[in-house]
Design a protein around this motif. Structure first.
Motif, PDB file in Angstrom:
ATOM      1  N   ASP A  92       0.823  -1.209   0.000  1.00 17.04           N
ATOM      2  CA  ASP A  92       0.000   0.000   0.000  1.00 17.04           C
ATOM      3  C   ASP A  92       0.859   1.261   0.000  1.00 17.04           C
ATOM      4  OD1 ASP A  92       0.394   0.750   3.090  1.00 17.04           O
ATOM      5  OD2 ASP A  92      -0.053  -1.385   2.954  1.00 17.04           O
ATOM      6  N   SER A  97       3.775   5.582  -4.509  1.00 15.53           N
ATOM      7  CA  SER A  97       3.579   6.888  -5.119  1.00 15.53           C
ATOM      8  C   SER A  97       3.076   6.653  -6.537  1.00 15.53           C
ATOM      9  CB  SER A  97       4.891   7.682  -5.146  1.00 15.53           C
ATOM     10  OG  SER A  97       4.775   8.810  -5.990  1.00 15.53           O
ATOM     11  N   VAL A  98       1.849   7.098  -6.802  1.00 18.02           N
ATOM     12  CA  VAL A  98       1.247   6.857  -8.112  1.00 18.02           C
ATOM     13  C   VAL A  98       2.076   7.510  -9.207  1.00 18.02           C
ATOM     14  CG1 VAL A  98      -0.780   7.316  -9.524  1.00 18.02           C
ATOM     15  CG2 VAL A  98      -1.060   6.564  -7.167  1.00 18.02           C
ATOM     16  N   LYS A 140      -4.504   3.785  -8.494  1.00 15.20           N
ATOM     17  CA  LYS A 140      -3.612   3.205  -7.488  1.00 15.20           C
ATOM     18  C   LYS A 140      -3.600   1.683  -7.603  1.00 15.20           C
ATOM     19  CE  LYS A 140      -2.532   3.440  -2.546  1.00 15.20           C
ATOM     20  NZ  LYS A 140      -2.966   3.953  -1.219  1.00 15.20           N
ATOM     21  N   CYS A 177      -1.454   0.743 -10.470  1.00  8.73           N
ATOM     22  CA  CYS A 177      -0.048   0.918 -10.106  1.00  8.73           C
ATOM     23  C   CYS A 177       0.418  -0.171  -9.146  1.00  8.73           C
ATOM     24  CB  CYS A 177       0.170   2.296  -9.492  1.00  8.73           C
ATOM     25  SG  CYS A 177      -0.064   3.662 -10.647  1.00  8.73           S
ATOM     26  N   GLY A 187      -7.232   1.453  -3.646  1.00  7.81           N
ATOM     27  CA  GLY A 187      -6.316   0.648  -4.447  1.00  7.81           C
ATOM     28  C   GLY A 187      -6.522  -0.832  -4.239  1.00  7.81           C
TER      29      GLY A 187
END
Length: 1070
Positions: free
Chosen positions: A356, A359-360, A541, A544, A622
């Motif tokens: 978690d 950084s996007v 997110k 990513c 996310g």
């Protein structure tokens, strides 16, 4: 549908309506076909159900045997002994999974998530303190008051004295006083002082300096704790956690607890028992802090766990796992090399934690997924602009609303003034319209602040209205000179003005309401846009996170394989540089990479999505579901790790049960009248058969000797020869290695403090610059060259030797069976031959099981032996370590280095020789142990063969030829024969409905609720082979109670009712 009421059962779980086969039918009825099928199953769950049935079968068989076990004229005691041995195999197995990782890797959080608990593992807040190993197993207790249990195991007094001596050497300076560095918690003196003060809070620095480690260890309150085990229990995880923290955590000293003893320095290991589903199948997670611990007891515990680990979980934050090449380095070359020695590369699982933390922006750029998220990102930026515009508009609307509120206040004040004038006018007083002397000023203040929409609003003070306190229209004001030219107000004028004010107030309120509606609509729109933005951000997110997870997974798998490849090439090049080909792969590294399990997990997201961590300000954006956190997959992986061990363990039990049932059936169906041989023929046949058995035993012993000789030859070729070859290499490198320890820091040497701290700890120390082990470094030239040969010997050559012996054994068994049964076949006497053939199959399977046991034993012993080198080196180096530790004052560092180099130069040959001799002795003892284990198994097989073949082919017991079978023995056999005939039926019923979810049906002999049930599948129907309800099974009394042998007054044995306290399998009504 109501569950079917089970029929009354006999001892083996069948309804009393079951009819035993007639005596003449027993031979043809008895088989173990279903039991054999079950024993060959692959599902551990199905095999374990088979073990449950088998245990109930054994209970049923023990009842009549136990009644006559004291009689020497029966074989009951022998069968009970065999049953007892078999029952020990039913104990559940444990699969130990070690969890390792550096500080801050998130091990505790990952373990808690796997356990489905918010927080359970105890932690110590002291940074410099090494935590004790923590073992977490399944809690089998049924007591509702101990849903959670724990055991805190404390070190012994001897170990605490050793630990105190090391702490004293760190704490005291050259003058025997407490070092001034004790206030620095990051220094060795600070750590030592904190530990001593934790256990002895009343001691001052002066008192510590004046006492001794032995005296401290003998202190009454501490002595009561040392060597003990504190047991804790709780109904909630939070309660157990709080109890554990009392022992494990180091507390800040306050006025209240400044004199309280803290236990954490004295803890050797903590064991926690919880009902976590991930542990229900036998997995045991062990949080290993490492083996670089100054406390020898804790270090030994951690090392023992490492040796016993079936699985090894390596935890590293995903932000560092790839960059730091953690999978490739595997926490250090030494750690990686030990995995090669242990043959446990395949047991490694890699866990990337804290997924978690991302950084996007950085992820999008580094992962090359900008195009994939560009549309969503554009919409997010568009929403951000719209939100800013709406917020600006709402700010303007609030300004307008403020103006409206001001106007309403002024209208209400004007209303009060005119209403007062009306009251006075109606009472006969002459009143005049109020004069607003500050009208211009108030008008300027009443203008909207930046508003463009309120210019049509009238100021109630325009036209001479006043809202000042002086507009009370007092008599004194009415007499002022400026009032002389004004006309008195009439009632109609006052009413008209009040009506005008009322209209204006209504208009302003309406305007304010419209503004409120606009503000509310704007806020709703902002809320919707923010929700859309958060959803888009969560999607971005998620993309990513998944992208980074997959990238990390591939990279870690590749790094792991490359780490093994580098070690393989290093070993190959050092063994034979001329033949080494770097282009040739020693193993399939693509397969190695593919086989590494990698989980990218988020413990926090899992806990949050599971409804935990209510106080944490954490968004699970996310992660659309708990599956996205990969914790459920890790939980399933923990269960899967146990499957191979559980299946093998259960299969061995069932195979041995097959063998036992076959043997007991051959015994029980022999009433002494089946043989048509004369006594002379029996004697001749017995003599011939015993010679065959003796010859087979000799051949087995010879094959075993050849096998052990082959194993020793493998060890000599791959290991012992390397000792002689590489000891000179180690001797040549020893003095330069020792010299390097004391070199200048710029050249890789150690500072004086680190050098001395390492010597205090007999060559092992973990400081700010990392872990150092002088003993391992001295032996490294041998260790590096030995790794390849060691792996080859134990992972390939030794199993091949064992396989050769087992193939030879199976051939000998088949030859013996063919020769032993040849005469019976020639005489057309086939009675019992089919059972011997089936028994031969069970012996073959038993031999296969021997392989698993022997290879497992060899791996266990070789892991112990591979760790035997450095303790000998350490023992040989003790005089140097003690001499260096004793040096003080000016020039002490130079003298320390001289002592170290001199000792290494003098003792290097002896220390390397002694270390290799010690390990060689261990390996020779391993060979002897393997030989003894295999011989014990072969002797057991031979004894069973003797019993079965003599019984069937000659009609005598395995021990000696008897003139006849005693009556009590015959009665016992007649009692056991029908019971044994029913055994396979119970497994057949369990197999035929295994996995069925139909309510009331028997599943592997169990009802859906888990209670023991009859083998019926519908109300009124009975098990396979049963007659109509109410019929009485053979061998039972009229009341349906089972029978067994009991002694009458004359000492003879007759049938009688079974005792009430005998073991019987009962059914539980729903």
């Amino acid at each position: 549908m109501a569950s079917v009421k089970p029929e009354p059962e006999d001892d083996l779980g069948f309804g009393v309506g079951y009819v035993d086969p007639k005596p003449e039918e027993v031979e043809t009825k008895v088989n173990v076909g279903y039991l054999l099928q079950l024993a060959s199953a692959t599902s551990p769950e199905l095999l374990e159900k088979g073990v449950d049935i088998g245990m109930r079968v054994l209970d049923g068989l023990k009842a009549p045997l136990g009644a006559v076990a004291q009689l020497s004229t029966t074989q009951a005691s022998q069968w009970l002994e065999s049953i007892g041995v078999l029952e020990t195999l039913a104990q559940p197995t444990r699969t130990i999974v070690g969890v390792v990782g550096n500080t801050g890797a998130g091990k505790s959080s990952v373990i808690s998530a796997v356990l489905d608990e918010e927080r359970l593992l105890p932690t110590n807040c002291m940074r410099a303190c090494t935590a004790s190993p923590t073992e977490i197993s399944y809690n089998h207790s049924a007591d509702p008051e101990e849903l959670y249990r724990a055991e805190v195991d404390f070190i012994s007094a001897e170990d605490w004295v050793k630990d105190l001596r090391v702490l004293y050497s760190d704490l005291l300076d050259g003058n025997g006083e407490v070092s001034r560095d004790c206030t620095n918690q990051d220094s060795d003196a600070g750590v030592a002082y904190a530990k001593i003060k934790a256990v002895y809070p009343r001691l001052t620095k002066e008192m510590i300096a004046q006492t001794s480690p032995a005296a401290l260890a003998n202190e009454v309150t501490v002595r009561r704790v040392l060597g003990s085990v504190k047991k804790l229990r709780a109904t909630t995880a939070a309660s157990l956690y709080r109890q554990l923290q009392e022992y494990v955590d180091s507390r800040e000293k306050t006025a209240e607890n400044s004199k309280r003893l803290e236990f954490w320095p004295l803890i050797k290991v903590v064991r926690i028992y919880t009902k976590a589903a991930a542990l229900a199948t036998g997995a045991c997670l062990v949080d290993l802090p490492g083996v670089q611990d100054s406390n020898a007891a804790r270090a030994a515990v951690a090392a023992n766990y490492m040796k016993a680990c079936t699985g090894l979980w390596i935890v590293a934050p995903i932000t560092r796992a790839v960059d730091d090449k953690t999978a490739k380095s595997l926490l250090g070359d030494s750690f990686r090399r030990q995995l090669k020695y242990d043959g446990t590369y395949s047991a490694v699982t890699f866990i990337c934690s804290k997924t978690d933390d991302i950084s996007v922006t950085e992820a999008g750029e580094s992962l090359g997924i900008d195009e994939e998220i560009s549309e969503s990102w554009s919409r997010i930026e568009e929403i951000a602009g719209d939100v800013r515009k709406y917020k600006s508009d709402i700010a303007d609307l609030r300004d307008e609303k403020d103006v409206c509120d001001d106007l309403i206040d002024k209208i209400e004040q004007a209303w009060d003034n005119w209403e007062a004038l009306g009251s006075k006018q109606s009472s006969g007083t002459t009143v005049y319209a109020p004069i607003d002397t500050n009208s211009n000023k108030r008008k300027r203040q009443s203008k909207p602040r930046g508003s463009r929409k309120n210019r049509g609003l009238r100021n109630p003070n325009d036209g001479g209205f006043s809202d000042s306190e002086d507009s009370g229209a007092s008599d004194q004001e009415n007499e002022k000179p400026q009032e002389k030219n004004r006309q008195p107000l009439t009632a109609d004028q006052i009413d008209a003005e009040l009506a005008s004010l009322k209209g204006e107030k209504t208009e302003v309120r309406k305007k304010r309401k419209e503004i409120d509606q606009q503000i509310s609509a704007g806020r709703d729109e902002i809320k919707n846009m923010i929700a859309e933005k958060e959803m888009l951000l969560a999607e971005v997110k998620a993309v990513c996170i998944q992208g980074r997870n997959e990238y990390s997974r591939r990279a870690i798998k590749q790094d792991f394989a490359m780490g093994i490849k580098e070690l393989d090439h290093e070993n190959a090049a050092e063994q034979d540089e001329e033949t080494f080909d770097p282009e040739a792969d020693i193993r399939d590294y693509d397969a190695v990479a593919k086989s590494l399990p990698v989980f990218c997990v988020s413990s926090r997201a899992f806990q949050k999505l599971s409804g935990r961590l209510p106080k944490d300000d954490f968004s699970a954006g996310g992660f659309q579901s708990v599956d996205d956190t990969e914790i459920p997959q890790l939980q399933a992986h923990a269960k899967k790790l146990t499957e191979a061990g559980r299946a093998a363990h259960s299969r061995r039990f069932l195979n041995d049960l097959v063998q036992l049932v076959n043997s007991m059936t051959m015994w029980a169906t022999d009433d002494g009248t089946g043989s048509n041989l004369t006594d002379a023929e029996k004697n001749n046949e017995e003599t011939r058969l015993r010679k065959q058995l003796a010859r087979m035993q000799q051949e087995l012993e010879s094959a075993l000797q050849d096998c052990i000789a082959s194993v020793k030859e493998v060890l000599a070729d791959n290991i012992y020869d390397s000792f002689d070859k590489y000891i000179p290499v180690a001797m040549e490198a020893a003095v330069p290695t020792a010299t390097q320890w004391g070199a200048h820091k710029s050249l890789g040497g150690l500072l004086w403090a680190t050098y001395k701290a390492t010597c205090r700890r007999n060559g092992i120390f973990r400081g700010a610059s990392g872990a150092r082990d002088f003993n391992e470094e001295l032996f490294l030239p041998i260790t590096k060259h030995l790794a390849g040969g060691w792996e080859r010997a134990f992972q390939r050559r030794l199993p091949s030797c064992v396989d050769g012996f087992l193939r030879a054994t199976r051939t000998l068994l088949e030859t013996f069976h063919r020769e032993a049964t040849q005469r019976a076949t020639e005489r057309n006497n086939y009675n019992g031959l089919d059972m011997l053939a089936r028994q031969l199959q069970s012996y073959a399977q038993r031999i296969s099981d021997i392989r698993t046991h022997v290879i497992g034993l060899a791996q266990e012993l070789q892991r112990e032996a591979s760790r035997g080198f450095t303790p000998i080196i350490q023992n040989e180096m003790v005089p140097a370590y003690e001499g260096c530790t004793a040096e003080q004052g000016m020039g002490s560092y130079k003298r320390m280095k001289d002592i170290m180099i001199g000792h290494v130069a003098r003792q290097r040959g002896a220390m390397f020789h002694n270390a290799t001799v010690f390990v060689e002795t261990q390996l020779e003892q391993m060979c002897d142990r393997i030989g003894l284990e295999m011989n014990a198994h072969m002797q057991d097989v031979h004894a069973r063969l003797s019993r079965d073949y003599l019984s069937v082919l000659v009609g005598v017991d395995g021990a000696s030829l008897a003139a006849g079978v005693p009556r009590v023995e015959l009665l016992l056999r007649s009692e056991m024969a029908p019971r044994l005939a029913r055994v396979d039926g119970l497994f057949a019923e369990g197999s035929s409905v295994a996995g069925s979810a139909v309510e009331g049906s028997a599943i592997a002999g169990l009802t859906a609720e888990g209670s023991t049930a009859a083998a019926s599948t519908a109300e009124g129907s009975t098990a396979q082979g049963s007659s109509a309800r109410g019929s009485i099974a053979a061998g039972t009394s009229a009341e349906g109670t089972d029978a067994y042998l009991t002694a009458d007054e004359g000492g003879e044995y007759v049938h009688g009712p079974i005792a009430q306290d005998s073991v019987m399998v009962k059914s539980e009504a729903d």
